[in-house]
Scaffold this motif. Structure first.
Motif, PDB file in Angstrom:
ATOM      1  N   LYS A 144       0.830  -1.207   0.000  1.00 11.33           N
ATOM      2  CA  LYS A 144       0.000   0.000   0.000  1.00 11.33           C
ATOM      3  C   LYS A 144       0.862   1.255   0.000  1.00 11.33           C
ATOM      4  O   LYS A 144       0.485   2.279  -0.562  1.00 11.33           O
ATOM      5  N   LEU A 145       2.021   1.182   0.661  1.00 13.43           N
ATOM      6  CA  LEU A 145       2.936   2.322   0.705  1.00 13.43           C
ATOM      7  C   LEU A 145       3.677   2.529  -0.614  1.00 13.43           C
ATOM      8  O   LEU A 145       4.343   3.540  -0.792  1.00 13.43           O
ATOM      9  N   GLY A 146       3.576   1.557  -1.508  1.00 16.61           N
ATOM     10  CA  GLY A 146       4.297   1.638  -2.775  1.00 16.61           C
ATOM     11  C   GLY A 146       5.710   1.093  -2.688  1.00 16.61           C
ATOM     12  O   GLY A 146       6.510   1.277  -3.603  1.00 16.61           O
ATOM     13  N   MET A 147       6.033   0.419  -1.599  1.00 17.07           N
ATOM     14  CA  MET A 147       7.362  -0.160  -1.439  1.00 17.07           C
ATOM     15  C   MET A 147       7.431  -1.451  -2.253  1.00 17.07           C
ATOM     16  O   MET A 147       6.441  -2.176  -2.372  1.00 17.07           O
ATOM     17  N   THR A 148       8.593  -1.707  -2.817  1.00 17.99           N
ATOM     18  CA  THR A 148       8.761  -2.896  -3.654  1.00 17.99           C
ATOM     19  C   THR A 148       9.834  -3.803  -3.061  1.00 17.99           C
ATOM     20  O   THR A 148      10.779  -3.328  -2.421  1.00 17.99           O
ATOM     21  N   PRO A 149       9.685  -5.104  -3.278  1.00 18.48           N
ATOM     22  CA  PRO A 149      10.683  -6.040  -2.748  1.00 18.48           C
ATOM     23  C   PRO A 149      12.060  -5.778  -3.348  1.00 18.48           C
ATOM     24  O   PRO A 149      12.183  -5.452  -4.535  1.00 18.48           O
ATOM     25  N   LEU A 150      13.079  -5.924  -2.527  1.00 13.34           N
ATOM     26  CA  LEU A 150      14.452  -5.814  -3.005  1.00 13.34           C
ATOM     27  C   LEU A 150      14.904  -7.169  -3.536  1.00 13.34           C
ATOM     28  O   LEU A 150      14.475  -8.208  -3.030  1.00 13.34           O
ATOM     29  N   PRO A 151      15.771  -7.170  -4.537  1.00 14.74           N
ATOM     30  CA  PRO A 151      16.282  -8.446  -5.037  1.00 14.74           C
ATOM     31  C   PRO A 151      17.155  -9.131  -3.982  1.00 14.74           C
ATOM     32  O   PRO A 151      17.713  -8.483  -3.099  1.00 14.74           O
ATOM     33  N   GLY A 152      17.240 -10.417  -4.090  1.00 15.43           N
ATOM     34  CA  GLY A 152      18.057 -11.180  -3.154  1.00 15.43           C
ATOM     35  C   GLY A 152      17.245 -11.566  -1.941  1.00 15.43           C
ATOM     36  O   GLY A 152      16.082 -11.195  -1.784  1.00 15.43           O
ATOM     37  N   ARG A 153      17.861 -12.308  -1.052  1.00 13.43           N
ATOM     38  CA  ARG A 153      17.178 -12.820   0.137  1.00 13.43           C
ATOM     39  C   ARG A 153      17.996 -12.520   1.384  1.00 13.43           C
ATOM     40  O   ARG A 153      19.204 -12.422   1.335  1.00 13.43           O
ATOM     41  N   ALA A 154      17.294 -12.416   2.471  1.00 15.36           N
ATOM     42  CA  ALA A 154      17.920 -12.350   3.791  1.00 15.36           C
ATOM     43  C   ALA A 154      17.231 -13.440   4.600  1.00 15.36           C
ATOM     44  O   ALA A 154      16.015 -13.600   4.512  1.00 15.36           O
ATOM     45  N   GLU A 155      17.982 -14.179   5.358  1.00 14.66           N
ATOM     46  CA  GLU A 155      17.423 -15.322   6.072  1.00 14.66           C
ATOM     47  C   GLU A 155      16.237 -14.925   6.946  1.00 14.66           C
ATOM     48  O   GLU A 155      16.343 -14.100   7.840  1.00 14.66           O
ATOM     49  N   GLY A 156      15.067 -15.508   6.633  1.00 18.20           N
ATOM     50  CA  GLY A 156      13.866 -15.289   7.416  1.00 18.20           C
ATOM     51  C   GLY A 156      13.193 -13.947   7.214  1.00 18.20           C
ATOM     52  O   GLY A 156      12.210 -13.652   7.881  1.00 18.20           O
ATOM     53  N   CYS A 157      13.713 -13.129   6.290  1.00 14.25           N
ATOM     54  CA  CYS A 157      13.193 -11.770   6.103  1.00 14.25           C
ATOM     55  C   CYS A 157      12.859 -11.488   4.649  1.00 14.25           C
ATOM     56  O   CYS A 157      13.443 -12.067   3.738  1.00 14.25           O
ATOM     57  N   MET A 158      11.950 -10.564   4.484  1.00 12.45           N
ATOM     58  CA  MET A 158      11.681  -9.956   3.189  1.00 12.45           C
ATOM     59  C   MET A 158      12.125  -8.503   3.311  1.00 12.45           C
ATOM     60  O   MET A 158      11.872  -7.852   4.337  1.00 12.45           O
ATOM     61  N   LEU A 159      12.774  -7.991   2.274  1.00 11.66           N
ATOM     62  CA  LEU A 159      13.281  -6.621   2.276  1.00 11.66           C
ATOM     63  C   LEU A 159      12.552  -5.802   1.225  1.00 11.66           C
ATOM     64  O   LEU A 159      12.324  -6.285   0.110  1.00 11.66           O
ATOM     65  N   TYR A 160      12.219  -4.577   1.579  1.00  6.77           N
ATOM     66  CA  TYR A 160      11.489  -3.676   0.692  1.00  6.77           C
ATOM     67  C   TYR A 160      12.169  -2.316   0.702  1.00  6.77           C
ATOM     68  O   TYR A 160      12.894  -1.979   1.632  1.00  6.77           O
ATOM     69  N   ALA A 161      11.870  -1.514  -0.337  1.00  6.24           N
ATOM     70  CA  ALA A 161      12.396  -0.151  -0.382  1.00  6.24           C
ATOM     71  C   ALA A 161      11.495   0.718  -1.245  1.00  6.24           C
ATOM     72  O   ALA A 161      10.723   0.210  -2.076  1.00  6.24           O
ATOM     73  N   ILE A 162      11.605   2.009  -1.023  1.00  7.90           N
ATOM     74  CA  ILE A 162      10.970   2.989  -1.894  1.00  7.90           C
ATOM     75  C   ILE A 162      11.908   4.188  -1.997  1.00  7.90           C
ATOM     76  O   ILE A 162      12.505   4.605  -1.001  1.00  7.90           O
ATOM     77  N   ASP A 163      12.039   4.706  -3.202  1.00  2.46           N
ATOM     78  CA  ASP A 163      12.820   5.908  -3.451  1.00  2.46           C
ATOM     79  C   ASP A 163      11.880   7.095  -3.612  1.00  2.46           C
ATOM     80  O   ASP A 163      10.715   6.930  -4.008  1.00  2.46           O
ATOM     81  N   LEU A 164      12.361   8.287  -3.336  1.00  3.66           N
ATOM     82  CA  LEU A 164      11.566   9.489  -3.438  1.00  3.66           C
ATOM     83  C   LEU A 164      10.925   9.603  -4.816  1.00  3.66           C
ATOM     84  O   LEU A 164       9.784  10.018  -4.938  1.00  3.66           O
ATOM     85  N   THR A 165      11.638   9.201  -5.855  1.00  2.00           N
ATOM     86  CA  THR A 165      11.103   9.316  -7.205  1.00  2.00           C
ATOM     87  C   THR A 165       9.894   8.409  -7.429  1.00  2.00           C
ATOM     88  O   THR A 165       9.121   8.640  -8.353  1.00  2.00           O
ATOM     89  N   GLU A 166       9.707   7.396  -6.589  1.00  2.00           N
ATOM     90  CA  GLU A 166       8.578   6.455  -6.726  1.00  2.00           C
ATOM     91  C   GLU A 166       7.411   6.802  -5.821  1.00  2.00           C
ATOM     92  O   GLU A 166       6.337   6.229  -5.937  1.00  2.00           O
ATOM     93  N   PHE A 167       7.616   7.716  -4.881  1.00  2.00           N
ATOM     94  CA  PHE A 167       6.625   7.982  -3.853  1.00  2.00           C
ATOM     95  C   PHE A 167       5.462   8.801  -4.394  1.00  2.00           C
ATOM     96  O   PHE A 167       5.675   9.799  -5.062  1.00  2.00           O
ATOM     97  N   GLU A 168       4.252   8.374  -4.079  1.00  2.00           N
ATOM     98  CA  GLU A 168       3.044   9.089  -4.484  1.00  2.00           C
ATOM     99  C   GLU A 168       2.215   9.421  -3.255  1.00  2.00           C
ATOM    100  O   GLU A 168       1.131   8.877  -3.058  1.00  2.00           O
ATOM    101  N   GLY A 169       2.728  10.269  -2.393  1.00  2.00           N
ATOM    102  CA  GLY A 169       2.099  10.586  -1.122  1.00  2.00           C
ATOM    103  C   GLY A 169       0.847  11.344  -1.159  1.00  2.00           C
ATOM    104  O   GLY A 169       0.062  11.740  -1.720  1.00  2.00           O
TER     105      GLY A 169
END
Length: 173
Positions: A148-173
């Motif tokens: 809902k925040l517009g964050m997207t999964p980051l490539p790769g894996r971290a044990e037991g975790c999912m990683l997400y990110a959003i850049d200012l250029t992608e934000f639609e606040g």
């Protein structure tokens, strides 16, 4: 003092005398804490340390974790805000978003509302270019909020975790 009002919430700095007991109750709930850090419930003393650390981060960094209060009744619903994760290594040292709400407030859109306001604060008010998030694998509720925040999964894996990110250029606040 930094405060953010949303239609149903007040995000504000911590008032240890008023907020310690309700936050300690929230953080003592194994269901709430199963989604935070290593999943261990926190004691009253550990909760006091959390509030102290969050307030120090506000003073040192200009951002931190907000107390989330329901407008109207003034009840503490939980915590949402910005922090600098030290793990996993893919996001260590970046600025992350986190939240924890009392179980009775799950499924009502409060996490999304508070996190959206926090993300707007980070990207627009504080000029932060990118925000990351770490969530436990299988935490579908948090994943829905992140989407809902517009964050997207980051490539790769971290044990037991999912990683997400959003850049200012992608934000639609």
């Amino acid at each position: 003092m930094t405060e953010i009002r949303t239609p149903r919430l007040l995000l504000r700095r911590w008032q240890p005398d008023d907020d310690l007991a309700p936050l300690a109750e929230i953080q003592a709930d194994p269901a709430v804490m199963s989604r935070v850090g290593d999943g261990t419930p926190r004691s009253l003393d550990e909760t006091a340390e959390d509030i102290e650390r969050w307030e120090e981060e506000w003073d040192d960094e200009g951002f931190g974790v907000f107390a989330v209060e329901l407008l109207g009744p003034g009840e503490l619903a939980g915590a949402v805000g910005l922090y600098v994760p030290d793990a996993p290594e893919q996001v260590a040292g970046q600025i992350g978003i986190q939240w924890r709400l009392a179980r009775q407030f799950w499924g009502q859109g409060y996490a999304s509302e508070a996190a959206q306001a926090t993300l707007e604060f980070a990207l627009q008010d504080r000029g932060i270019d990118r925000v990351v998030a770490v969530t436990a694998e299988g935490d579908t509720s948090s994943e829905k909020v992140l989407h809902k925040l517009g964050m997207t999964p980051l490539p790769g894996r971290a044990e037991g975790c999912m990683l997400y990110a959003i850049d200012l250029t992608e934000f639609e606040g």
